[in-house]
Design an enzyme around this catalytic site. Structure first.
Site, PDB file in Angstrom:
ATOM      1  N   THR A   1       0.806  -1.215   0.000  1.00 23.31           N
ATOM      2  CA  THR A   1       0.000   0.000   0.000  1.00 23.31           C
ATOM      3  C   THR A   1       0.840   1.266   0.000  1.00 23.31           C
ATOM      4  O   THR A   1       0.296   2.367   0.096  1.00 23.31           O
ATOM      5  CB  THR A   1      -0.949   0.006   1.217  1.00 23.31           C
ATOM      6  OG1 THR A   1      -0.204  -0.277   2.413  1.00 23.31           O
ATOM      7  CG2 THR A   1      -2.041  -1.039   1.057  1.00 23.31           C
ATOM      8  N   GLY A   2       2.166   1.139  -0.062  1.00 26.29           N
ATOM      9  CA  GLY A   2       3.016   2.318  -0.234  1.00 26.29           C
ATOM     10  C   GLY A   2       3.590   2.886   1.043  1.00 26.29           C
ATOM     11  O   GLY A   2       3.910   4.075   1.097  1.00 26.29           O
ATOM     12  N   LYS A   3       3.753   2.059   2.077  1.00 21.87           N
ATOM     13  CA  LYS A   3       4.255   2.578   3.354  1.00 21.87           C
ATOM     14  C   LYS A   3       5.719   3.032   3.240  1.00 21.87           C
ATOM     15  O   LYS A   3       6.080   4.146   3.633  1.00 21.87           O
ATOM     16  CB  LYS A   3       4.116   1.490   4.435  1.00 21.87           C
ATOM     17  CG  LYS A   3       2.688   1.033   4.658  1.00 21.87           C
ATOM     18  CD  LYS A   3       2.586   0.019   5.770  1.00 21.87           C
ATOM     19  CE  LYS A   3       3.223  -1.308   5.416  1.00 21.87           C
ATOM     20  NZ  LYS A   3       2.589  -1.978   4.277  1.00 21.87           N
ATOM     21  N   THR A   4       6.577   2.163   2.714  1.00 23.90           N
ATOM     22  CA  THR A   4       7.994   2.511   2.602  1.00 23.90           C
ATOM     23  C   THR A   4       8.214   3.610   1.580  1.00 23.90           C
ATOM     24  O   THR A   4       9.022   4.532   1.794  1.00 23.90           O
ATOM     25  CB  THR A   4       8.809   1.262   2.220  1.00 23.90           C
ATOM     26  OG1 THR A   4       8.589   0.232   3.192  1.00 23.90           O
ATOM     27  CG2 THR A   4      10.297   1.591   2.166  1.00 23.90           C
TER      28      THR A   4
ATOM     29  N   SER B   1     -16.585 -10.439  14.424  1.00 24.63           N
ATOM     30  CA  SER B   1     -17.463  -9.661  13.550  1.00 24.63           C
ATOM     31  C   SER B   1     -18.476 -10.510  12.784  1.00 24.63           C
ATOM     32  O   SER B   1     -19.349  -9.976  12.115  1.00 24.63           O
ATOM     33  CB  SER B   1     -16.626  -8.840  12.559  1.00 24.63           C
ATOM     34  OG  SER B   1     -15.849  -9.679  11.731  1.00 24.63           O
TER      35      SER B   1
ATOM     36  N   LYS C   1     -14.546  -3.976   4.286  1.00 25.44           N
ATOM     37  CA  LYS C   1     -15.725  -4.855   4.230  1.00 25.44           C
ATOM     38  C   LYS C   1     -16.800  -4.289   3.306  1.00 25.44           C
ATOM     39  O   LYS C   1     -17.407  -5.024   2.514  1.00 25.44           O
ATOM     40  CB  LYS C   1     -16.278  -5.056   5.641  1.00 25.44           C
ATOM     41  CG  LYS C   1     -15.361  -5.856   6.560  1.00 25.44           C
ATOM     42  CD  LYS C   1     -15.925  -5.936   7.968  1.00 25.44           C
ATOM     43  CE  LYS C   1     -15.005  -6.753   8.873  1.00 25.44           C
ATOM     44  NZ  LYS C   1     -15.510  -6.812  10.256  1.00 25.44           N
TER      45      LYS C   1
END
Length: 803
Positions: free
Chosen positions: A377-380, A696, A739
């Site tokens: 998801t592009g953290k680094t 959940s 979800k």
């Protein structure tokens, strides 16, 4: 691997031929040595530490106890090849073996015969080589007899002068008559360089070997006699008051004789000048000066000389006062973040706030940011963009699998081969004391008998403490307060609470399908076209084709697999271009299987024909959201409950709570009071190979059971999530955005969510909310009313809150 030689013995040859044990070419396990050169017939003790070597020893003891000793051309390394190992070695037999409490293996081995390495067969779990034994032959003549006699006499003289040779070795040499054994025993006993010993080992011709040994012994005798003369000269010049300085004067006299005194002085002066230029803090400079004084007194041949020299080099090369100037231009920073990353507005907003505060108060100690989200998801890459926006240096340290506290704090200098921890190493590599420092995979740190790295990180990631971070190797504080630390993790649960408390968590949710398509066209496709040498006009992918790639060939919250599939399309077209394709290639939706094969994933879709006993739940996974079918069935039995589908303990308890709620409220929810009499209930969650757990699914479990017992199907196109209590209240759950996006992908029209999750609706894209009817509920009564209200099909998409 550590090798220690404490003593050397020799046994006279029994056959007169050092290669008597040699036979056909064979496979030998190999122990590489960085300094040791073993000769045939010599007996030496070894201490070895590597786990792979210990396994080698265990395997060898089960066979013939024969191993091969090869010397490395370089100092100890992790990978040994034919290029960094000498081709000639010695086969040896293990005479004794024992293990110490510290985990070392102690061996007593005896050299047998020379061999030549034909090839390295294996390197894992230890080195194995195919070797050919070397047979030594000679013809006795007067010249060899003369050299043998001369060698015995010179060795006797050397043993009388040498302090390191045992007296019994000199007597044993006089008893040896075989010139091959004599040359090996005397040559192997000399205190000479590794390369010279290896040269002797590789000299197969006996006469030539005897000549080399004679020359080496002659040189050694000259050195010993010179040293004895120097000792005598020094002793006569010293009076009684100077005896305390005897050793120091002896070293000075040796340095003067060898011409090393001026070189030592130049080395110390050069280091002192570099220390002053490095701008060390007062405490660090004081420690460095003390070590520099030690260095001036240590002989260059002493092992401590290199230890102290390495320490001083680290102190000099650390960027104590090297700081890059920040570019605090918010507009430019926003442009860079938008250029590098699509969406992620909350994260970008927090980064710009951080830069704004830095602009107003440059010396403010900022919080430690922690980016949490699924892989890809592009953290680094966000950290890289921040460094580019600030014009700071960028360093990255992966903490995945780190279990040793010394990886963070370094080793104390009392250990052989000690080095600073990876924090200080990364700062040195960055070349400034204020880089953007990414600590990747902080949720995957382990702990064992070597310490707890997470505890060591508490000081690193605390703005109130890291201004004087203490590394065990440096033993002085280093200021880390200027470093912008950013940590990344896939989940928060495995991060210790004390460490998590020091960080500000920013969630990076998974991307929607539309976002993935936008990112693919804006970022991934241009990057892969350039990487594969294609021009933009040579390949075009239609939006429908990209949507099919996203839906049928990837299942993830991030973008890594999507980029791999785009790269696969580019590779296929690159091949066509290389084979002569001249026209532009356009990939349509129906062309995708031609390039990527059959679809890899099939998404669950809403039930077309609802049946009693089935409900649709919503689940969160590390790669995004998914819909989950809850199937129930009743059969004649004795009031037993059966659960299948890799259900965890929490889901098992949700089923039991739901069943208890139904039994207590049966008359009020349209279920017969004695429904549980003389029947068994089976609850199953499909995809049984995948472990499933979490609270959940409680709402869906209860709805499915009520549907089963009341013989009413659940409304078509309805999915739900939420945790239930015994009193029928609905508790909030996590992963709402993922979800809801999963429900939208599956064609769901209505979604039931806990009322306390209303705040999470802000994260859902507007187009998704416009196409779904979202019910916010607080009690199970409201859920059942919605689930079995067949007449309340939504005529228009809207958002509702059940009263």
């Amino acid at each position: 691997m550590e090798e220690k030689i404490t003593n050397t013995k020799v046994t006279p040859t029994e056959s007169g031929n050092p290669a008597a044990e040699a036979g056909e070419a064979r496979l030998l396990p190999i122990i590489p040595m960085s300094e040791l050169v073993l000769f045939p017939r010599l007996i030496i003790p070894l201490a070895l530490w590597e786990e792979s070597i210990q396994r080698l020893i265990d395997d060898t003891l089960l066979k013939d106890k024969i191993i091969g000793i090869l010397t490395s051309r370089q100092p100890a390394t992790e990978v040994y090849t034919t290029e960094n190992l000498y081709p000639i070695g010695t086969a040896a037999v293990i005479l004794k073996m024992g293990k110490t409490q510290e985990g070392a293996v102690r061996l007593l081995i005896q050299g047998l015969y020379r061999f030549k390495v034909e090839e390295l067969v294996d390197t894992e779990p230890y080195i194995q080589a195919r070797v050919s034994p070397i047979t030594e032959t000679y013809e006795a003549d007067l010249e060899i007899d003369a050299m043998v006699s001369s060698l015995k006499g010179m060795f006797k003289k050397m043993s009388e002068l040498s302090p390191y040779l045992p007296t019994e070795l000199g007597a044993m040499v006089q008893e040896l008559d075989d010139p091959r054994v004599l040359a090996d025993v005397t040559g192997g006993s000399l205190n000479i360089a590794k390369t010279e010993k290896q040269d002797l080992l590789e000299t197969i011709e006996v006469k030539e070997r005897l000549q080399k040994v004679l020359r080496l012994i002659s040189r050694e005798i000259e050195i010993l006699e010179l040293g004895k003369q120097i000792q005598a000269n020094v002793k006569t010049e010293m009076d009684k008051a100077q005896k305390d300085y005897y050793l120091r004067e002896q070293i000075k006299a040796l340095q003067k004789e060898l011409g090393e005194g001026d070189e030592r002085s130049r080395e110390v002066d050069e280091l002192r000048e570099r220390l002053l230029e490095a701008g060390l803090p007062e405490a660090a400079l004081k420690e460095a000066e003390r070590e520099l004084t030690r260095l001036s007194r240590i002989p260059s041949t002493s092992p401590d000389h290199q230890v102290v020299r390495t320490y001083l080099e680290w102190m000099i090369e650390l960027p104590w006062n090297v700081t890059t100037e920040d570019r605090l231009d918010l507009a430019e920073a926003k442009r860079i973040l938008d250029e590098d990353h699509y969406n992620l507005e909350k994260v970008k907003k927090r980064i710009l706030e951080f830069l704004a505060v830095r602009q107003l108060k440059p010396d403010m100690k900022g919080s430690i940011l922690c980016f949490v989200g699924p892989p890809g998801t592009g953290k680094t890459s966000l950290g890289k963009s921040i460094a580019r926006a600030l014009e700071r240096k960028f360093v990255r340290l992966s903490l995945g699998g780190v279990r040793d506290e010394a990886e963070i704090r370094g080793h104390r200098r009392t250990y052989v081969g000690a080095l600073p921890g990876r924090i200080i190493q990364s700062i040195r590599r960055a070349g400034s004391n204020n880089p953007v420092f990414i600590l990747d995979e902080i949720d995957k740190i382990g702990a064992d008998f070597r310490g707890d790295p997470a505890s060591a990180l508490l000081e690193v990631l605390d703005p109130e403490q890291n201004s004087s971070f203490s590394d065990h190797y440096l033993e002085v504080g280093f200021d880390l307060s200027k470093v912008m630390f950013i940590t990344t993790a896939n989940m928060l649960d495995t991060i210790p609470p004390a460490l998590r408390d020091r960080m500000e968590v920013l969630q990076l949710p998974g991307y929607t399908e539309e976002e993935k398509i936008q990112i693919a066209f804006s970022y991934l496709l241009p990057r892969q076209l350039e990487a594969h040498g294609l021009k933009p006009e040579q390949l075009t992918i239609t939006p429908e084709a990209m949507r099919r790639v996203t839906a049928d060939y990837t299942r993830e919250a991030g973008l890594r697999n999507l980029e791999r599939e785009v790269a696969a399309l580019c590779r296929s077209v690159a091949r066509e271009v290389a084979e002569g394709l001249t026209t532009a290639r356009t990939i349509q939706e129906e062309d995708v299987p031609t390039y990527l094969g059959q679809a890899k994933f099939f998404r669950e879709t809403a039930l077309d024909h609802p049946e009693p006993g089935i409900a649709t739940g919503l689940a969160w996974t590390p790669v995004g959201g998914e819909i989950l079918f809850i199937e129930t069935l009743r059969m004649p039995g004795s009031s037993k409950l059966k659960l299948t589908g890799q259900i965890g303990e929490v889901m098992r308890e949700s089923v039991e709570a739901a069943l208890s709620f139904i039994r207590a409220r049966a008359p009020y929810i349209g279920v017969e009071e004695d429904f549980f009499k003389d029947i068994d209930i089976h609850v199953h969650v499909p995809s049984g190979a995948i472990p499933k757990d979490g609270p959940s699914a409680g709402v869906a479990m209860l709805t499915a059971l009520v549907s089963l017992f009341s013989d009413r199907p659940v409304k078509k196109g309805l999915a739900m999530t939420g945790e239930i209590t015994l009193r029928g209240h609905i508790m909030p759950v996590g992963g709402i955005k993922d979800k809801v996006l999963a429900a939208h992908r599956a064609g769901i029209k209505e979604v039931i969510l806990p009322a306390q999750n209303a705040k999470d609706l802000e994260d859902i894209p507007p187009n998704v909310k416009d196409e779904l009817l979202i019910h916010l509920v607080e009690r199970m009564d409201q859920v059942l009313e919605i689930a079995f209200d067949q007449a309340s099909e939504a005529s228009q998409p809207r958002q509702a809150a059940a009263a």
